[in-house]
Structures are given as C-alpha cells and as structure tokens.
Design a protein around this motif. Structure first.
Motif, PDB file in Angstrom:
ATOM      1  N   ILE A  47      17.340  69.813  24.820  1.00  0.00           N
ATOM      2  CA  ILE A  47      15.893  69.809  25.036  1.00  0.00           C
ATOM      3  C   ILE A  47      15.416  68.385  25.303  1.00  0.00           C
ATOM      4  N   ARG A  48      15.921  67.432  24.518  1.00  0.00           N
ATOM      5  CA  ARG A  48      15.546  66.023  24.724  1.00  0.00           C
ATOM      6  C   ARG A  48      15.906  65.571  26.140  1.00  0.00           C
ATOM      7  N   VAL A  49      17.083  65.940  26.592  1.00  0.00           N
ATOM      8  CA  VAL A  49      17.517  65.564  27.942  1.00  0.00           C
ATOM      9  C   VAL A  49      16.600  66.207  28.984  1.00  0.00           C
ATOM     10  N   SER A  50      16.265  67.472  28.777  1.00  0.00           N
ATOM     11  CA  SER A  50      15.426  68.197  29.729  1.00  0.00           C
ATOM     12  C   SER A  50      14.066  67.543  29.945  1.00  0.00           C
ATOM     13  N   VAL A  51      13.480  66.989  28.875  1.00  0.00           N
ATOM     14  CA  VAL A  51      12.151  66.383  28.982  1.00  0.00           C
ATOM     15  C   VAL A  51      12.197  64.855  28.989  1.00  0.00           C
ATOM     16  N   HIS A  52      13.395  64.295  29.167  1.00  0.00           N
ATOM     17  CA  HIS A  52      13.590  62.842  29.253  1.00  0.00           C
ATOM     18  C   HIS A  52      13.122  62.113  28.003  1.00  0.00           C
ATOM     19  N   CYS A  53      13.459  62.652  26.856  1.00  0.00           N
ATOM     20  CA  CYS A  53      13.086  62.057  25.579  1.00  0.00           C
ATOM     21  C   CYS A  53      14.275  61.264  25.045  1.00  0.00           C
ATOM     22  N   PRO A  54      14.078  60.003  24.680  1.00  0.00           N
ATOM     23  CA  PRO A  54      15.186  59.199  24.161  1.00  0.00           C
ATOM     24  C   PRO A  54      15.846  59.857  22.949  1.00  0.00           C
ATOM     25  N   PRO A  55      17.149  59.672  22.784  1.00  0.00           N
ATOM     26  CA  PRO A  55      17.894  60.332  21.707  1.00  0.00           C
ATOM     27  C   PRO A  55      17.370  60.064  20.297  1.00  0.00           C
ATOM     28  N   ARG A  56      16.844  58.905  20.037  1.00  0.00           N
ATOM     29  CA  ARG A  56      16.416  58.563  18.684  1.00  0.00           C
ATOM     30  C   ARG A  56      14.896  58.621  18.491  1.00  0.00           C
ATOM     31  N   CYS A  57      14.208  59.253  19.408  1.00  0.00           N
ATOM     32  CA  CYS A  57      12.754  59.322  19.256  1.00  0.00           C
ATOM     33  C   CYS A  57      12.403  60.243  18.088  1.00  0.00           C
ATOM     34  N   LYS A  58      11.257  59.997  17.530  1.00  0.00           N
ATOM     35  CA  LYS A  58      10.773  60.779  16.396  1.00  0.00           C
ATOM     36  C   LYS A  58      10.337  62.174  16.859  1.00  0.00           C
ATOM     37  N   PRO A  59      10.333  63.149  15.948  1.00  0.00           N
ATOM     38  CA  PRO A  59       9.958  64.515  16.314  1.00  0.00           C
ATOM     39  C   PRO A  59       8.602  64.634  16.998  1.00  0.00           C
ATOM     40  N   GLN A  60       7.626  63.832  16.575  1.00  0.00           N
ATOM     41  CA  GLN A  60       6.301  63.956  17.187  1.00  0.00           C
ATOM     42  C   GLN A  60       6.307  63.560  18.658  1.00  0.00           C
ATOM     43  N   VAL A  61       7.201  62.650  19.057  1.00  0.00           N
ATOM     44  CA  VAL A  61       7.293  62.246  20.458  1.00  0.00           C
ATOM     45  C   VAL A  61       7.896  63.391  21.272  1.00  0.00           C
ATOM     46  N   LEU A  62       8.942  64.017  20.738  1.00  0.00           N
ATOM     47  CA  LEU A  62       9.547  65.164  21.421  1.00  0.00           C
ATOM     48  C   LEU A  62       8.538  66.304  21.544  1.00  0.00           C
ATOM     49  N   VAL A  63       7.827  66.587  20.475  1.00  0.00           N
ATOM     50  CA  VAL A  63       6.830  67.658  20.492  1.00  0.00           C
ATOM     51  C   VAL A  63       5.732  67.349  21.514  1.00  0.00           C
ATOM     52  N   HIS A  64       5.301  66.100  21.571  1.00  0.00           N
ATOM     53  CA  HIS A  64       4.288  65.709  22.556  1.00  0.00           C
ATOM     54  C   HIS A  64       4.781  65.981  23.973  1.00  0.00           C
ATOM     55  N   LEU A  65       6.014  65.594  24.259  1.00  0.00           N
ATOM     56  CA  LEU A  65       6.557  65.824  25.597  1.00  0.00           C
ATOM     57  C   LEU A  65       6.691  67.309  25.906  1.00  0.00           C
ATOM     58  N   LEU A  66       7.110  68.102  24.932  1.00  0.00           N
ATOM     59  CA  LEU A  66       7.229  69.548  25.140  1.00  0.00           C
ATOM     60  C   LEU A  66       5.872  70.172  25.466  1.00  0.00           C
ATOM     61  N   GLN A 109      13.916  77.246  24.769  1.00  0.00           N
ATOM     62  CA  GLN A 109      12.474  77.374  24.617  1.00  0.00           C
ATOM     63  C   GLN A 109      12.120  77.907  23.224  1.00  0.00           C
ATOM     64  N   ARG A 110      12.899  78.862  22.726  1.00  0.00           N
ATOM     65  CA  ARG A 110      12.649  79.390  21.383  1.00  0.00           C
ATOM     66  C   ARG A 110      12.846  78.301  20.329  1.00  0.00           C
ATOM     67  N   VAL A 111      13.906  77.502  20.472  1.00  0.00           N
ATOM     68  CA  VAL A 111      14.155  76.408  19.529  1.00  0.00           C
ATOM     69  C   VAL A 111      13.031  75.378  19.647  1.00  0.00           C
ATOM     70  N   ALA A 112      12.610  75.074  20.866  1.00  0.00           N
ATOM     71  CA  ALA A 112      11.523  74.108  21.087  1.00  0.00           C
ATOM     72  C   ALA A 112      10.238  74.580  20.411  1.00  0.00           C
ATOM     73  N   GLN A 113       9.960  75.888  20.478  1.00  0.00           N
ATOM     74  CA  GLN A 113       8.756  76.404  19.834  1.00  0.00           C
ATOM     75  C   GLN A 113       8.827  76.189  18.328  1.00  0.00           C
ATOM     76  N   HIS A 114      10.000  76.346  17.747  1.00  0.00           N
ATOM     77  CA  HIS A 114      10.175  76.079  16.311  1.00  0.00           C
ATOM     78  C   HIS A 114       9.915  74.604  16.012  1.00  0.00           C
ATOM     79  N   LEU A 115      10.350  73.706  16.903  1.00  0.00           N
ATOM     80  CA  LEU A 115      10.088  72.278  16.714  1.00  0.00           C
ATOM     81  C   LEU A 115       8.581  72.014  16.705  1.00  0.00           C
ATOM     82  N   VAL A 116       7.879  72.648  17.620  1.00  0.00           N
ATOM     83  CA  VAL A 116       6.418  72.503  17.683  1.00  0.00           C
ATOM     84  C   VAL A 116       5.774  73.042  16.408  1.00  0.00           C
TER      85      VAL A 116
END
Length: 163
Positions: free
Chosen positions: A52-71, A19-26
């Motif tokens: 984190i990507r696995v936890s939120v079902h984000c594809p491995p090669r998705c762009k950072p904004q997609v991961l941030v959106h899911l988070l 969660q701390r790492v995810a907050q840095h991504l955001v």
C-alpha cells in the motif's frame, strides 16, 4: 527531513484485498488487529501495508497518519463520515494540521508548522483537545471528513473507492 511523497509517477489503484487493509488503517487499527479481524496472518498484513505504501508513494518509515492522509487524499479508500461539527481552526492550527498529515518526524512537523520543536507536543495536545481526536491518525481522518485536508496530489488516479 522526511522524503517527499510527491512524485510524477501515477498512484497505483489498490487491489481489493489491499483496499480492505487500507480501510482498517484509516479506522486506526494496528497490523495485529487487522490480522485478527481479517483472518490474515500478521506477516501478510505487514506485506500488504508495504504494498500500500508503494502504491501511494509513501516512504517506508512514515508515520501512520501520513499513510492515512495519502490514502484519503488519493481516494484509495472511502472517506468515513462523522457527526462531529467542523472546528474553527486559526491559521496556525491549520498549518499544524497540514504538517502532521504530511510529515513524520517531530522536527519536520515543527518546521512545517513554523513552531519551535520544544512547543510541538503542547501545540499538538491543544489541537487534539480542540478537535476531540484521540490521536494524530484520527485527527487526520477527521480533518479529511471536515474537508480541512484532502487536495488530491498530482499524478493520481481514482480507484473507485471514493466514487
């Protein structure tokens, strides 16, 4: 086409370290910056981002904004605040905003936004200028704070970060 991030499997709540790492991504930080700020090794940060990507079902090669959106959409991290006023976006710009948050490849973004791929860069630049965002990841974060994005995907669980 970008793999779908919608799945019937529930979102796994993040562990506190993730969660701390995810907050840095955001916050828009790169893996190297996160490593420096947290004292973790770059290898550990990259592994946490994969987890984190696995936890939120984000594809491995998705762009950072997609991961941030899911988070943010799944409330895995706290929603930042902003003092910027919510911009008035027309329907086309709202569609582009949603496409940027959900797709990684320029072609898929253009298709989802219903614009010609050749016009994508100028449309994105115009949207960034209008919102005052420095890049598309910050645009997605701002859009969540303005409640322009954020409908929770199905199959999610609340982590407590957004409570």
């Amino acid at each position: 086409m970008t793999p779908s991030t919608t799945t019937s499997t529930p979102i796994t709540p993040l562990k506190p370290t993730h969660q701390r790492v995810a907050q840095h991504l955001v916050d828009g930080h790169t893996a190297q910056v996160i490593a420096t700020r947290t004292g973790l090794s770059s290898h550990t940060v990259r592994q946490y981002v994969r987890d984190i990507r696995v936890s939120v079902h984000c594809p491995p090669r998705c762009k950072p904004q997609v991961l941030v959106h899911l988070l943010l959409a799944t409330e895995q991290v706290a929603l930042p605040t902003t003092d910027r006023a919510t911009p008035e976006l027309n329907a086309e710009k709202q569609l582009l905003l949603k496409a940027v948050a959900e797709h990684s490849s320029p072609r898929d973004i253009a298709l989802a936004a219903k614009i010609a791929p050749a016009d994508l860069r100028s449309a994105l630049d115009e949207l960034l200028d209008e919102t005052g965002a420095a890049d598309v990841t910050q645009l997605v974060v701002l859009a969540h704070t303005w409640h322009l994005l954020g409908t929770k995907p199905t199959g999610t669980v609340e982590s407590g970060a957004g409570k």
